[in-house]
Design a protein around this motif. Structure first.
Motif, PDB file in Angstrom:
ATOM      1  N   VAL A   1       0.829  -1.188   0.000  1.00 40.89           N
ATOM      2  CA  VAL A   1       0.000   0.000   0.000  1.00 40.89           C
ATOM      3  C   VAL A   1       0.870   1.246   0.000  1.00 40.89           C
ATOM      4  CG1 VAL A   1      -1.718   1.332   1.282  1.00 40.89           C
ATOM      5  CG2 VAL A   1      -1.939  -1.154   1.107  1.00 40.89           C
ATOM      6  N   ALA A   2       1.917   1.261   0.811  1.00 39.00           N
ATOM      7  CA  ALA A   2       2.798   2.423   0.893  1.00 39.00           C
ATOM      8  C   ALA A   2       3.429   2.736  -0.463  1.00 39.00           C
ATOM      9  CB  ALA A   2       3.876   2.195   1.938  1.00 39.00           C
ATOM     10  N   GLU A   3       3.758   1.718  -1.215  1.00 42.76           N
ATOM     11  CA  GLU A   3       4.359   1.949  -2.527  1.00 42.76           C
ATOM     12  C   GLU A   3       3.366   2.525  -3.525  1.00 42.76           C
ATOM     13  OE1 GLU A   3       6.644  -1.110  -4.270  1.00 42.76           O
ATOM     14  OE2 GLU A   3       8.023  -1.224  -2.593  1.00 42.76           O
ATOM     15  N   ASN A   4       2.070   2.334  -3.287  1.00 44.88           N
ATOM     16  CA  ASN A   4       1.051   2.834  -4.201  1.00 44.88           C
ATOM     17  C   ASN A   4       0.369   4.090  -3.679  1.00 44.88           C
ATOM     18  OD1 ASN A   4       1.390   0.809  -6.137  1.00 44.88           O
ATOM     19  ND2 ASN A   4       0.190  -0.610  -4.916  1.00 44.88           N
ATOM     20  N   GLU A   5       0.949   4.705  -2.655  1.00 47.40           N
ATOM     21  CA  GLU A   5       0.347   5.902  -2.098  1.00 47.40           C
ATOM     22  C   GLU A   5       0.327   7.031  -3.113  1.00 47.40           C
ATOM     23  OE1 GLU A   5       1.186   5.899   2.678  1.00 47.40           O
ATOM     24  OE2 GLU A   5       2.474   7.111   1.401  1.00 47.40           O
ATOM     25  N   VAL A   6      -0.721   7.827  -3.009  1.00 46.22           N
ATOM     26  CA  VAL A   6      -0.819   9.063  -3.772  1.00 46.22           C
ATOM     27  C   VAL A   6      -1.105  10.168  -2.769  1.00 46.22           C
ATOM     28  CG1 VAL A   6      -2.081  10.328  -5.539  1.00 46.22           C
ATOM     29  CG2 VAL A   6      -1.683   7.880  -5.829  1.00 46.22           C
ATOM     30  N   HIS A   7      -0.233  11.159  -2.741  1.00 44.69           N
ATOM     31  CA  HIS A   7      -0.406  12.304  -1.857  1.00 44.69           C
ATOM     32  C   HIS A   7      -1.024  13.422  -2.686  1.00 44.69           C
ATOM     33  CE1 HIS A   7       2.010  10.947   1.664  1.00 44.69           C
ATOM     34  NE2 HIS A   7       2.367  10.051   0.749  1.00 44.69           N
ATOM     35  N   ILE A   8      -2.158  13.903  -2.217  1.00 44.90           N
ATOM     36  CA  ILE A   8      -2.893  14.960  -2.906  1.00 44.90           C
ATOM     37  C   ILE A   8      -2.918  16.164  -1.971  1.00 44.90           C
ATOM     38  CG2 ILE A   8      -5.107  15.617  -3.916  1.00 44.90           C
ATOM     39  CD1 ILE A   8      -5.577  12.491  -4.154  1.00 44.90           C
ATOM     40  N   THR A   9      -2.449  17.288  -2.458  1.00 43.92           N
ATOM     41  CA  THR A   9      -2.395  18.475  -1.619  1.00 43.92           C
ATOM     42  C   THR A   9      -2.887  19.694  -2.390  1.00 43.92           C
ATOM     43  OG1 THR A   9      -0.146  19.024  -2.270  1.00 43.92           O
ATOM     44  CG2 THR A   9      -0.383  17.644  -0.336  1.00 43.92           C
ATOM     45  N   SER A  10      -3.276  20.687  -1.638  1.00 42.75           N
ATOM     46  CA  SER A  10      -3.488  21.996  -2.237  1.00 42.75           C
ATOM     47  C   SER A  10      -2.664  22.987  -1.433  1.00 42.75           C
ATOM     48  CB  SER A  10      -4.969  22.387  -2.237  1.00 42.75           C
ATOM     49  OG  SER A  10      -5.459  22.508  -0.940  1.00 42.75           O
ATOM     50  N   ILE A  11      -2.119  23.946  -2.148  1.00 40.75           N
ATOM     51  CA  ILE A  11      -1.335  25.000  -1.493  1.00 40.75           C
ATOM     52  C   ILE A  11      -1.816  26.351  -2.005  1.00 40.75           C
ATOM     53  CG2 ILE A  11       0.682  23.507  -1.165  1.00 40.75           C
ATOM     54  CD1 ILE A  11       2.063  24.978  -3.465  1.00 40.75           C
ATOM     55  N   LEU A  12      -1.637  27.345  -1.174  1.00 41.35           N
ATOM     56  CA  LEU A  12      -1.918  28.718  -1.555  1.00 41.35           C
ATOM     57  C   LEU A  12      -0.578  29.415  -1.753  1.00 41.35           C
ATOM     58  CD1 LEU A  12      -3.980  30.984  -1.985  1.00 41.35           C
ATOM     59  CD2 LEU A  12      -3.766  31.488   0.457  1.00 41.35           C
ATOM     60  N   VAL A  13      -0.385  29.960  -2.937  1.00 46.74           N
ATOM     61  CA  VAL A  13       0.872  30.633  -3.275  1.00 46.74           C
ATOM     62  C   VAL A  13       0.573  32.116  -3.475  1.00 46.74           C
ATOM     63  CG1 VAL A  13       2.827  30.727  -4.868  1.00 46.74           C
ATOM     64  CG2 VAL A  13       1.692  28.535  -4.423  1.00 46.74           C
ATOM     65  N   GLN A  14       1.206  32.951  -2.676  1.00 44.17           N
ATOM     66  CA  GLN A  14       1.056  34.391  -2.820  1.00 44.17           C
ATOM     67  C   GLN A  14       2.264  34.922  -3.584  1.00 44.17           C
ATOM     68  OE1 GLN A  14       0.290  36.515   0.795  1.00 44.17           O
ATOM     69  NE2 GLN A  14      -0.167  38.415  -0.281  1.00 44.17           N
ATOM     70  N   ILE A  15       1.982  35.720  -4.619  1.00 46.75           N
ATOM     71  CA  ILE A  15       3.023  36.150  -5.559  1.00 46.75           C
ATOM     72  C   ILE A  15       3.008  37.672  -5.704  1.00 46.75           C
ATOM     73  CG2 ILE A  15       3.802  35.959  -7.953  1.00 46.75           C
ATOM     74  CD1 ILE A  15       2.207  33.342  -8.087  1.00 46.75           C
ATOM     75  N   LYS A  16       4.200  38.247  -5.851  1.00 48.14           N
ATOM     76  CA  LYS A  16       4.293  39.665  -6.215  1.00 48.14           C
ATOM     77  C   LYS A  16       3.801  39.788  -7.651  1.00 48.14           C
ATOM     78  CE  LYS A  16       8.228  40.586  -3.225  1.00 48.14           C
ATOM     79  NZ  LYS A  16       9.656  40.925  -3.157  1.00 48.14           N
ATOM     80  N   PRO A  17       2.927  40.740  -7.945  1.00 47.49           N
ATOM     81  CA  PRO A  17       2.326  40.848  -9.288  1.00 47.49           C
ATOM     82  C   PRO A  17       3.325  40.860 -10.440  1.00 47.49           C
ATOM     83  CG  PRO A  17       1.206  42.312  -7.768  1.00 47.49           C
ATOM     84  CD  PRO A  17       2.397  41.740  -7.025  1.00 47.49           C
ATOM     85  N   ALA A  18       4.468  41.477 -10.255  1.00 42.27           N
ATOM     86  CA  ALA A  18       5.456  41.558 -11.340  1.00 42.27           C
ATOM     87  C   ALA A  18       6.017  40.188 -11.725  1.00 42.27           C
ATOM     88  CB  ALA A  18       6.593  42.493 -10.939  1.00 42.27           C
ATOM     89  N   HIS A  19       5.868  39.201 -10.864  1.00 41.11           N
ATOM     90  CA  HIS A  19       6.429  37.873 -11.112  1.00 41.11           C
ATOM     91  C   HIS A  19       5.376  36.815 -11.453  1.00 41.11           C
ATOM     92  CE1 HIS A  19      10.498  38.924  -9.637  1.00 41.11           C
ATOM     93  NE2 HIS A  19       9.841  39.775  -8.875  1.00 41.11           N
ATOM     94  N   SER A  20       4.148  37.240 -11.669  1.00 43.09           N
ATOM     95  CA  SER A  20       3.064  36.269 -11.849  1.00 43.09           C
ATOM     96  C   SER A  20       3.297  35.336 -13.041  1.00 43.09           C
ATOM     97  CB  SER A  20       1.721  36.973 -11.977  1.00 43.09           C
ATOM     98  OG  SER A  20       1.707  37.816 -13.103  1.00 43.09           O
ATOM     99  N   GLY A  21       3.758  35.860 -14.140  1.00 45.22           N
ATOM    100  CA  GLY A  21       3.978  35.028 -15.323  1.00 45.22           C
ATOM    101  C   GLY A  21       5.076  34.005 -15.130  1.00 45.22           C
TER     102      GLY A  21
END
Length: 113
Positions: A8-28
């Motif tokens: 089971v451990a070898e077939n694990e899938v980790h699903i996450t969500s993260i919030l990333v805050q970015i300076k507008p000049a670097h969004s692209g």
């Protein structure tokens, strides 16, 4: 640490969500970098300098490394874990038939301006 059978451990899938805050000049550049990360998907617009990013990987270590990589990029103010789930990858394949799945998102947006 969890007691999990080895297979089971070898077939694990980790699903996450993260919030990333970015300076507008670097969004692209930051969006482009995230798009190249294996198992990463951006699930929001960057209009307010924030991205919701889903990450999927085979281990918590991979998830952690990817979050750290994103957080270290120029223009990233923060990258914060919001959600983490571990599933048996074989079970996920049984639960979701991707080829026949149909998701109608139109009702979610009705009435919004």
């Amino acid at each position: 640490m969890r007691n999990v059978p080895h297979d089971v451990a070898e077939n694990e899938v980790h699903i996450t969500s993260i919030l990333v805050q970015i300076k507008p000049a670097h969004s692209g550049s930051v969006s482009g970098l995230i798009a190249k990360i294996p198992g990463a998907e951006i699930h929001s617009d960057i209009t307010d300098g924030k991205l919701v990013v889903f990450l999927e990987a085979k281990s918590l270590q991979q998830i952690t490394e990817r979050i750290d990589h994103i957080a270290a990029q120029p223009g990233v103010i923060s990258a914060v874990l919001v959600y983490h789930q571990v599933e048996d990858g074989d079970r996920l394949d049984d639960l979701i038939d991707v080829d026949s799945a149909v998701i109608d998102v139109a009702p979610i947006h009705e009435g919004q301006s």
